[in-house]
Design a protein around this motif. Sequence first.
Motif, short mmCIF file in Angstrom:
data_model
loop_
_atom_site.label_atom_id
_atom_site.label_comp_id
_atom_site.label_asym_id
_atom_site.label_seq_id
_atom_site.Cartn_x
_atom_site.Cartn_y
_atom_site.Cartn_z
N PRO A 7 42.91 -18.50 -82.76
CA PRO A 7 42.64 -17.72 -83.97
C PRO A 7 41.54 -16.69 -83.75
N CYS A 8 41.78 -15.47 -84.23
CA CYS A 8 40.84 -14.39 -83.91
C CYS A 8 41.03 -13.21 -84.86
N THR A 9 39.92 -12.60 -85.26
CA THR A 9 39.92 -11.32 -85.96
C THR A 9 38.85 -10.46 -85.32
N ASP A 10 38.62 -9.28 -85.87
CA ASP A 10 37.57 -8.43 -85.31
C ASP A 10 36.17 -8.89 -85.69
N THR A 11 36.06 -9.84 -86.61
CA THR A 11 34.74 -10.31 -87.02
C THR A 11 34.50 -11.78 -86.77
N VAL B 129 42.51 -16.13 -74.79
CA VAL B 129 42.98 -15.14 -73.83
C VAL B 129 42.92 -13.72 -74.39
N ASN B 130 42.83 -13.57 -75.72
CA ASN B 130 42.89 -12.25 -76.35
C ASN B 130 41.53 -11.65 -76.65
N LEU B 131 40.44 -12.37 -76.36
CA LEU B 131 39.13 -11.86 -76.72
C LEU B 131 38.90 -10.49 -76.09
N GLY B 132 38.50 -9.54 -76.91
CA GLY B 132 38.28 -8.16 -76.46
C GLY B 132 39.47 -7.24 -76.66
N GLN B 133 40.64 -7.83 -76.94
CA GLN B 133 41.83 -7.02 -77.19
C GLN B 133 41.83 -6.53 -78.64
N PRO B 134 42.65 -5.52 -78.96
CA PRO B 134 42.69 -5.01 -80.33
C PRO B 134 42.91 -6.11 -81.37
N THR C 194 37.55 -6.54 -80.79
CA THR C 194 38.02 -5.37 -80.03
C THR C 194 36.92 -4.79 -79.15
N GLY C 195 37.22 -4.68 -77.87
CA GLY C 195 36.29 -4.08 -76.93
C GLY C 195 35.15 -4.97 -76.49
N SER C 196 35.16 -6.25 -76.91
CA SER C 196 34.08 -7.17 -76.53
C SER C 196 34.67 -8.43 -75.90
N PRO C 197 35.13 -8.33 -74.66
CA PRO C 197 35.71 -9.49 -73.99
C PRO C 197 34.63 -10.46 -73.51
N PHE C 198 35.06 -11.58 -72.97
CA PHE C 198 34.12 -12.48 -72.32
C PHE C 198 33.44 -11.75 -71.16
#
Length: 470
Positions: free
Chosen positions: A90-94, A146-151, A155-159
């Motif tokens: 689960p993931c959002t931009d915040t 696996v999606n961290l940093g993706q849109p 977004t733009g902040s991966p591991f």
Amino acid sequence: MNPLLRALAALLLCCAHALAWAAATITIVNGDPPGVGFNDASPVAPVGGNTGTTLGIQRLNAFQAAASKWGATLNSSVPIRVLATWDALPCTDTAAVLGSAGALEVFADFPGAPQRHAWFGKAETNKLIGFDADPDTPDIRARFNVNLGQPGCFTGSPFYLGLDNQHGPNTDLVTVLLHEFAHGLGFQTYTDDQSGELLAGIPSIWDYFLLDTSTGKTWKDMNNAERAASAVKSGKLVWSGVQVTNAAQIVLNAGTPILTILSPPGLAGVIQVGTAAFGPPLSTPGLTGEVMPVVDTPPDLGLACTPLSAVNALAVKGKIALLDRGVCTFVVKVRNVQDAGAIGAIVVDNVAGAPPPGLGGSDPRIVIPAVRITLEDGLALKQAIAGRTRTHSGLFANLGVNLGVRAGTDPLGRVLMYAPRPNQPGSSVSHYDTSATPNQLMEPAINADLRHEVQPPFDLTLPLLQDIGW
């Protein structure tokens, strides 16, 4: 054991990556399909001591760095196997679930168990009995985003995959791994923290050390309803283990910000506070004064969003002003009561919940101390001064730092556990409280200032594992 899981574990062991040390061997079992996670062949440049040249290898190197840290710290003759995958969590931009880990199996009443009638995670069970209790099943199951940093997912902040902890604004993967591996090693209860229900009627070894100071009971001695109620008693749930209590004396800072009610006698005691990012920090011996409320919004709220009326200004002059959260910023409220002559401010939250968060904002013109307290505590204070006069309440308090209590412990030096209201499944009970200072690895959120450390003099994770038998 499920035959499919048994077959999967046997298949994945063929591609496991292992590192061995004198203390313990931790094996990362790659459970990802081709092209995903550890098997992602996307080219990347080496970073922060991580020499991998593909995304998958860099991820694996970070896992091995965390495994190396725990392997050099623990003592077990039985290899510890971590079945790990990279999944869409689960993931959002915040907000995002960074990862999770836990024991795949638990065991009780095995020969040599240090405590009868208690669940132990598989990795610890293996250490205690000296062999693998179920060779077909890995000890720990770990999943990472696996999606961290993706849109749409930070977004733009991966591991950050470097091994040097120079992560900047990104999330340091090694730190997250150290945290999640600790859960898998036993830093958790297997009791349901929402319902209070024991797993198969047996308490976790965790429950033997989880003490509710308001009742004097440990979780193993409570019924389901008592455990569910205890899980939301912020500031009242502590770890009673000797290893953690002793280590806290060198790990945690001396001094806890606190609101102490001095009188009337029936209300005397201490109240948890959230401190302000503006104004002077709380100190010792602190600020003592009479508490008077602002009442400027029907039926009985004091928002202080505009300059105080003559009546309210007279009430708070030379006093600690009691305000309500809402409508305007904290700095506006505190500046208005300061301008009216108040010597301090207490902001009452407007929603139920605990512990009380801090007060955000910035205004260099504010020179009086301010704190936030919970709605529940605020209502109790208001009730106590309901019969006040226009200029006196009879309620005296001190805003200060109690140097006799370390930041993150109770007055007896026992470390506080995370027990927020409302309950936060997956976080409540199985973490240290957020009041710990310096920040600890096993708080519910990953703080940016954490070191790659798991033991004193920097961290309290290992002492807790030692309390439960490691």
